[in-house]
Design a protein around this motif. Structure first.
Motif, short mmCIF file in Angstrom:
data_model
loop_
_atom_site.label_atom_id
_atom_site.label_comp_id
_atom_site.label_asym_id
_atom_site.label_seq_id
_atom_site.Cartn_x
_atom_site.Cartn_y
_atom_site.Cartn_z
N ILE A 112 0.85 -1.18 0.00
CA ILE A 112 0.00 0.00 0.00
C ILE A 112 0.89 1.24 0.00
O ILE A 112 2.09 1.16 0.24
N GLY A 113 0.28 2.39 -0.24
CA GLY A 113 1.02 3.65 -0.27
C GLY A 113 1.01 4.24 -1.66
O GLY A 113 0.80 3.54 -2.66
N ALA A 114 1.25 5.55 -1.76
CA ALA A 114 1.18 6.24 -3.05
C ALA A 114 2.22 5.72 -4.03
O ALA A 114 2.02 5.79 -5.25
N ASN A 115 3.33 5.22 -3.52
CA ASN A 115 4.37 4.68 -4.39
C ASN A 115 4.19 3.20 -4.70
O ASN A 115 5.00 2.62 -5.44
N ALA A 116 3.17 2.58 -4.13
CA ALA A 116 2.89 1.18 -4.44
C ALA A 116 2.40 1.08 -5.89
O ALA A 116 1.58 1.87 -6.34
N ARG A 117 2.93 0.10 -6.61
CA ARG A 117 2.58 -0.03 -8.03
C ARG A 117 1.74 -1.27 -8.28
O ARG A 117 1.79 -2.24 -7.54
N GLU A 118 0.99 -1.21 -9.37
CA GLU A 118 0.22 -2.35 -9.86
C GLU A 118 0.92 -2.80 -11.13
O GLU A 118 0.93 -2.07 -12.13
N CYS A 119 1.52 -3.99 -11.10
CA CYS A 119 2.31 -4.47 -12.23
C CYS A 119 1.60 -5.63 -12.91
O CYS A 119 1.52 -6.73 -12.33
N ALA A 249 -6.42 -9.15 -13.87
CA ALA A 249 -5.43 -9.04 -14.93
C ALA A 249 -5.17 -10.40 -15.56
O ALA A 249 -5.53 -11.45 -15.02
N TYR A 250 -4.53 -10.36 -16.71
CA TYR A 250 -4.11 -11.63 -17.34
C TYR A 250 -3.00 -12.24 -16.50
O TYR A 250 -2.98 -13.45 -16.25
N LYS A 251 -2.07 -11.38 -16.04
CA LYS A 251 -0.95 -11.85 -15.22
C LYS A 251 -0.41 -10.69 -14.40
O LYS A 251 -0.41 -9.54 -14.85
N TYR A 252 0.05 -10.99 -13.18
CA TYR A 252 0.73 -10.00 -12.33
C TYR A 252 2.23 -10.25 -12.38
O TYR A 252 2.67 -11.39 -12.27
N LEU A 253 2.98 -9.20 -12.55
CA LEU A 253 4.44 -9.31 -12.64
C LEU A 253 5.09 -9.19 -11.24
O LEU A 253 4.50 -8.65 -10.34
#
Length: 253
Positions: A112-119, A249-253
């Motif tokens: 979590i957090g503003a710098n957390a990314r969704e890959c 998603a199709y896949k999470y990286l």
């Protein structure tokens, strides 16, 4: 009775760990209270706010309860049904900076957090896969799987060595044996670590910078004894929200 005791303890923990706020007191009947710590119902009943989530009274049960884990029927508390479909996760902390933060998947861990990314990725998908149909949010399934269509799948689990909430890169990982273990997922309710205490910890694992909860990235850990001793972790509750599978998603990286 066990449910009432559990939430009494939770309310006490939240009260002890809540920061001191400069605020005016309100009245609830003949009692005075801080609005940041309690909710007044019918000008007569005070229920504690835990992890910035209000609890509600259950008439006849003699206490307050978290609607994310229980329902009140005929004066008795009943546990919510367990989830059966895909869901997203939102974090709720004791401080406002940790409130309503979306849990995101990237690098095989959840954060979590503003710098957390969704890959996410749709690379390698077959011709029958419509990549544009995915909304690429972090979506989990209650059986320990991630909501993906990549062959072999991906799985979420709590690492038994360090308590980190993470997911596998593919369906061949040896960690699959831990998928979904020691976690109870309630339908539009709490995502609960089964060992006491039931809350999670958001722990800073990146370089410092920014406002806590907004300018940093926090990975999510189970509240094991060793993790509770860490000085860079914030207690949080995780709540589920039922969604359609296409949110994933199709896949999470």
């Amino acid at each position: 009775m066990a449910a009432t005791r559990a939430f009494t303890i939770l309310a006490l923990v939240a009260s002890l760990m809540s920061p001191v706020r400069a605020e005016d007191m309100d009245s609830c009947g003949e009692a005075s209270y801080f609005p940041s710590e309690y909710t007044c119902y019918d000008n007569s009943t005070l229920c504690p706010i835990t992890f910035n989530l209000p609890t509600v009274p259950c008439e006849g049960a003699g206490g307050c309860y978290a609607s994310e884990m229980f329902s009140c029927k005929d004066g008795e508390l009943e546990t919510l049904p367990e989830a059966t479909g895909p869901f997203t996760l939102t974090a709720h902390g004791m401080r406002p900076a940790y409130q309503n933060l979306t849990v995101k998947a990237c690098g095989n861990y959840l954060a979590i957090g503003a710098n957390a990314r969704e890959c996410t990725s749709c690379a390698g998908a077959g011709p029958d896969v419509q990549c544009e149909s995915y909304r690429n949010n972090t979506v989990l399934l209650p059986n320990g799987k991630m909501s993906v269509d990549v062959p072999g799948g991906q799985y979420w689990y709590v690492d038994p060595n360090n308590g980190l909430l993470q997911y596998t890169a593919d369906g061949n990982s040896t960690a699959i044996k831990w998928a979904g273990h020691n976690v109870t997922v309630y339908e539009d309710g709490f995502f609960v670590y089964d060992s006491m205490p039931h809350y999670w910890l958001a722990c800073l694992r990146t370089l410092p910078g920014g406002v806590p909860g907004t300018g940093r990235t926090y990975r999510i850990y189970a509240s094991t004894f060793s993790n509770l001793e860490s000085g860079d972790c914030e207690p949080i509750r995780l709540a589920t929200k039922s969604v359609d599978k296409t949110e994933g998603a199709y896949k999470y990286l």
